[in-house]
Design a protein around this motif. Structure first.
Motif, PDB file in Angstrom:
ATOM      1  N   GLN A   3      -3.223   4.572   4.099  1.00 53.20           N
ATOM      2  CA  GLN A   3      -4.143   5.211   2.059  1.00 53.20           C
ATOM      3  C   GLN A   3      -4.227   4.537   1.025  1.00 53.20           C
ATOM      4  O   GLN A   3      -2.991   4.065   0.897  1.00 53.20           O
ATOM      5  CB  GLN A   3      -4.736   6.797   2.301  1.00 53.20           C
ATOM      6  CG  GLN A   3      -4.845   7.456   3.064  1.00 53.20           C
ATOM      7  CD  GLN A   3      -3.780   7.886   3.801  1.00 53.20           C
ATOM      8  OE1 GLN A   3      -2.733   8.041   4.334  1.00 53.20           O
ATOM      9  NE2 GLN A   3      -4.554   7.989   5.717  1.00 53.20           N
ATOM     10  N   LEU A   4      -5.601   3.805   0.694  1.00 55.22           N
ATOM     11  CA  LEU A   4      -4.527   2.441  -0.501  1.00 55.22           C
ATOM     12  C   LEU A   4      -5.350   3.380  -1.415  1.00 55.22           C
ATOM     13  O   LEU A   4      -6.871   3.654  -1.668  1.00 55.22           O
ATOM     14  CB  LEU A   4      -4.476   0.632   0.281  1.00 55.22           C
ATOM     15  CG  LEU A   4      -4.713   0.203   1.177  1.00 55.22           C
ATOM     16  CD1 LEU A   4      -4.924  -1.009   1.338  1.00 55.22           C
ATOM     17  CD2 LEU A   4      -2.389   0.191   0.809  1.00 55.22           C
ATOM     18  N   ARG A  19      -3.815  -5.545 -15.523  1.00 54.25           N
ATOM     19  CA  ARG A  19      -2.461  -4.983 -14.189  1.00 54.25           C
ATOM     20  C   ARG A  19      -2.996  -3.982 -13.544  1.00 54.25           C
ATOM     21  O   ARG A  19      -3.546  -2.762 -13.736  1.00 54.25           O
ATOM     22  CB  ARG A  19      -1.701  -4.774 -14.863  1.00 54.25           C
ATOM     23  CG  ARG A  19      -0.178  -4.732 -13.548  1.00 54.25           C
ATOM     24  CD  ARG A  19       0.931  -4.387 -14.134  1.00 54.25           C
ATOM     25  NE  ARG A  19       1.992  -4.535 -13.027  1.00 54.25           N
ATOM     26  CZ  ARG A  19       2.874  -3.388 -13.105  1.00 54.25           C
ATOM     27  NH1 ARG A  19       2.658  -2.103 -13.335  1.00 54.25           N
ATOM     28  NH2 ARG A  19       3.489  -3.407 -12.761  1.00 54.25           N
ATOM     29  N   LEU A  20      -3.555  -4.369 -12.601  1.00 52.50           N
ATOM     30  CA  LEU A  20      -3.941  -3.818 -10.747  1.00 52.50           C
ATOM     31  C   LEU A  20      -2.722  -2.997  -9.837  1.00 52.50           C
ATOM     32  O   LEU A  20      -1.769  -3.600  -9.825  1.00 52.50           O
ATOM     33  CB  LEU A  20      -5.382  -4.349 -10.480  1.00 52.50           C
ATOM     34  CG  LEU A  20      -6.387  -4.982 -10.948  1.00 52.50           C
ATOM     35  CD1 LEU A  20      -7.156  -5.420  -9.776  1.00 52.50           C
ATOM     36  CD2 LEU A  20      -7.104  -4.095 -11.773  1.00 52.50           C
ATOM     37  N   SER A  21      -3.142  -1.881  -9.406  1.00 54.26           N
ATOM     38  CA  SER A  21      -1.802  -1.095  -8.881  1.00 54.26           C
ATOM     39  C   SER A  21      -2.941  -0.246  -7.322  1.00 54.26           C
ATOM     40  O   SER A  21      -3.777  -0.523  -7.938  1.00 54.26           O
ATOM     41  CB  SER A  21      -1.154  -0.259 -10.210  1.00 54.26           C
ATOM     42  OG  SER A  21      -1.042  -0.794 -10.904  1.00 54.26           O
ATOM     43  N   CYS A  22      -2.049  -0.559  -6.710  1.00 51.97           N
ATOM     44  CA  CYS A  22      -2.095  -0.233  -5.479  1.00 51.97           C
ATOM     45  C   CYS A  22      -1.062   1.032  -4.881  1.00 51.97           C
ATOM     46  O   CYS A  22      -0.004  -0.284  -4.768  1.00 51.97           O
ATOM     47  CB  CYS A  22      -3.086  -1.667  -4.672  1.00 51.97           C
ATOM     48  SG  CYS A  22      -3.587   0.003  -3.085  1.00 51.97           S
ATOM     49  N   ALA A  23      -1.264   1.827  -4.778  1.00 50.92           N
ATOM     50  CA  ALA A  23      -0.384   2.572  -4.067  1.00 50.92           C
ATOM     51  C   ALA A  23      -0.589   2.718  -2.467  1.00 50.92           C
ATOM     52  O   ALA A  23      -1.734   3.437  -2.403  1.00 50.92           O
ATOM     53  CB  ALA A  23       0.096   3.830  -4.601  1.00 50.92           C
ATOM     54  N   ALA A  24       0.360   3.013  -1.399  1.00 52.27           N
ATOM     55  CA  ALA A  24       0.046   2.897   0.046  1.00 52.27           C
ATOM     56  C   ALA A  24       0.678   3.772   0.711  1.00 52.27           C
ATOM     57  O   ALA A  24       1.748   4.720  -0.336  1.00 52.27           O
ATOM     58  CB  ALA A  24       0.348   1.973   0.112  1.00 52.27           C
ATOM     59  N   SER A  25       0.648   5.100   1.146  1.00 57.15           N
ATOM     60  CA  SER A  25       0.631   6.291   1.419  1.00 57.15           C
ATOM     61  C   SER A  25       0.056   6.465   2.732  1.00 57.15           C
ATOM     62  O   SER A  25      -0.193   5.573   3.475  1.00 57.15           O
ATOM     63  CB  SER A  25       0.114   7.122   1.058  1.00 57.15           C
ATOM     64  OG  SER A  25      -0.854   7.816   0.862  1.00 57.15           O
ATOM     65  N   LYS A  76       8.571   2.409  -4.446  1.00 56.77           N
ATOM     66  CA  LYS A  76       6.910   3.117  -4.318  1.00 56.77           C
ATOM     67  C   LYS A  76       6.158   2.132  -2.962  1.00 56.77           C
ATOM     68  O   LYS A  76       5.342   3.716  -3.728  1.00 56.77           O
ATOM     69  CB  LYS A  76       6.883   3.123  -5.774  1.00 56.77           C
ATOM     70  CG  LYS A  76       7.765   2.898  -7.314  1.00 56.77           C
ATOM     71  CD  LYS A  76       6.870   2.203  -8.097  1.00 56.77           C
ATOM     72  CE  LYS A  76       8.321   3.063  -9.454  1.00 56.77           C
ATOM     73  NZ  LYS A  76       7.743   2.841 -10.410  1.00 56.77           N
ATOM     74  N   ASN A  77       6.372   1.810  -2.494  1.00 58.26           N
ATOM     75  CA  ASN A  77       4.897   1.405  -1.348  1.00 58.26           C
ATOM     76  C   ASN A  77       3.795   0.933  -2.502  1.00 58.26           C
ATOM     77  O   ASN A  77       2.422   1.475  -2.003  1.00 58.26           O
ATOM     78  CB  ASN A  77       4.474   2.545  -0.776  1.00 58.26           C
ATOM     79  CG  ASN A  77       5.232   2.478   0.847  1.00 58.26           C
ATOM     80  OD1 ASN A  77       6.719   1.769   1.286  1.00 58.26           O
ATOM     81  ND2 ASN A  77       5.421   3.508   0.951  1.00 58.26           N
ATOM     82  N   ALA A  78       3.776  -0.047  -3.274  1.00 54.51           N
ATOM     83  CA  ALA A  78       3.064  -0.640  -4.179  1.00 54.51           C
ATOM     84  C   ALA A  78       3.168  -2.047  -4.440  1.00 54.51           C
ATOM     85  O   ALA A  78       3.720  -2.104  -4.561  1.00 54.51           O
ATOM     86  CB  ALA A  78       3.190   0.368  -5.494  1.00 54.51           C
ATOM     87  N   VAL A  79       1.773  -2.344  -4.863  1.00 51.19           N
ATOM     88  CA  VAL A  79       1.103  -3.791  -5.232  1.00 51.19           C
ATOM     89  C   VAL A  79       0.913  -3.815  -6.344  1.00 51.19           C
ATOM     90  O   VAL A  79      -0.132  -3.495  -6.337  1.00 51.19           O
ATOM     91  CB  VAL A  79       0.489  -4.407  -3.503  1.00 51.19           C
ATOM     92  CG1 VAL A  79      -0.847  -4.215  -3.325  1.00 51.19           C
ATOM     93  CG2 VAL A  79       1.264  -6.044  -3.769  1.00 51.19           C
ATOM     94  N   CYS A  96      -7.599  -3.790  -2.753  1.00 49.54           N
ATOM     95  CA  CYS A  96      -6.274  -3.885  -2.146  1.00 49.54           C
ATOM     96  C   CYS A  96      -6.718  -3.800  -0.390  1.00 49.54           C
ATOM     97  O   CYS A  96      -7.625  -2.713  -0.610  1.00 49.54           O
ATOM     98  CB  CYS A  96      -6.094  -2.798  -2.939  1.00 49.54           C
ATOM     99  SG  CYS A  96      -3.836  -2.257  -2.199  1.00 49.54           S
ATOM    100  N   ALA A  97      -5.493  -4.538   0.005  1.00 46.12           N
ATOM    101  CA  ALA A  97      -5.977  -4.479   1.214  1.00 46.12           C
ATOM    102  C   ALA A  97      -4.297  -4.546   1.920  1.00 46.12           C
ATOM    103  O   ALA A  97      -3.484  -4.952   1.194  1.00 46.12           O
ATOM    104  CB  ALA A  97      -6.100  -5.969   2.059  1.00 46.12           C
ATOM    105  N   ALA A  98      -4.342  -4.333   3.298  1.00 41.84           N
ATOM    106  CA  ALA A  98      -3.238  -3.581   4.277  1.00 41.84           C
ATOM    107  C   ALA A  98      -3.672  -4.015   4.873  1.00 41.84           C
ATOM    108  O   ALA A  98      -4.541  -3.983   5.962  1.00 41.84           O
ATOM    109  CB  ALA A  98      -2.803  -2.522   4.413  1.00 41.84           C
TER     110      ALA A  98
END
Length: 121
Positions: A3-4, A19-25, A76-79, A96-98
């Protein structure tokens, strides 16, 4: 599954910054690269930036080189996407993409829901 969740979009004047943030889980162990795409109204989704999770290698679209910086926080698994000197043509929904590949340019396995960035002239 991964999940992003993006955050940090908004309205800014030309020349400003966001500033954009993207948290991955989820099952993030299979992710090798993350990045950002954008889609403006009436246009196709386009690549913006990518970063390799382990080495931190980066790549950018020519249109944002020198203005945008992608970074990651492995703990933090973040970009993040730091966007400076914004222009009205940067207005778009940013996704956001993974990817399980070394770069999101060659393929995206997971997408975030998108965050709106609007740059006024």
């Amino acid at each position: 599954q991964v999940q992003l969740v993006e955050s940090g979009g908004g309205l800014v004047q030309a020349g400003g910054s966001l500033r954009l943030s993207c948290a991955a889980s989820g099952r993030t162990f299979g992710i090798y690269a993350m990045g950002w795409f954008r889609q403006a109204p009436g246009k196709e989704r386009e690549f913006v930036a990518t970063i390799t999770w382990s080495s931190g290698n980066t790549d950018y679209a020519d249109s944002v080189k020198g203005r945008f910086t992608i970074s990651r926080d492995n703990a933090k698994n973040a970009v993040y996407l730091q966007m400076n000197s914004l222009k009205p043509e940067d207005t778009a929904v940013y996704y956001c993409a993974a990817s399980a590949r070394s770069t999101v340019v060659t393929g995206v396995d997971y997408w975030g829901q998108g965050t709106q960035v609007t740059v006024s002239s």
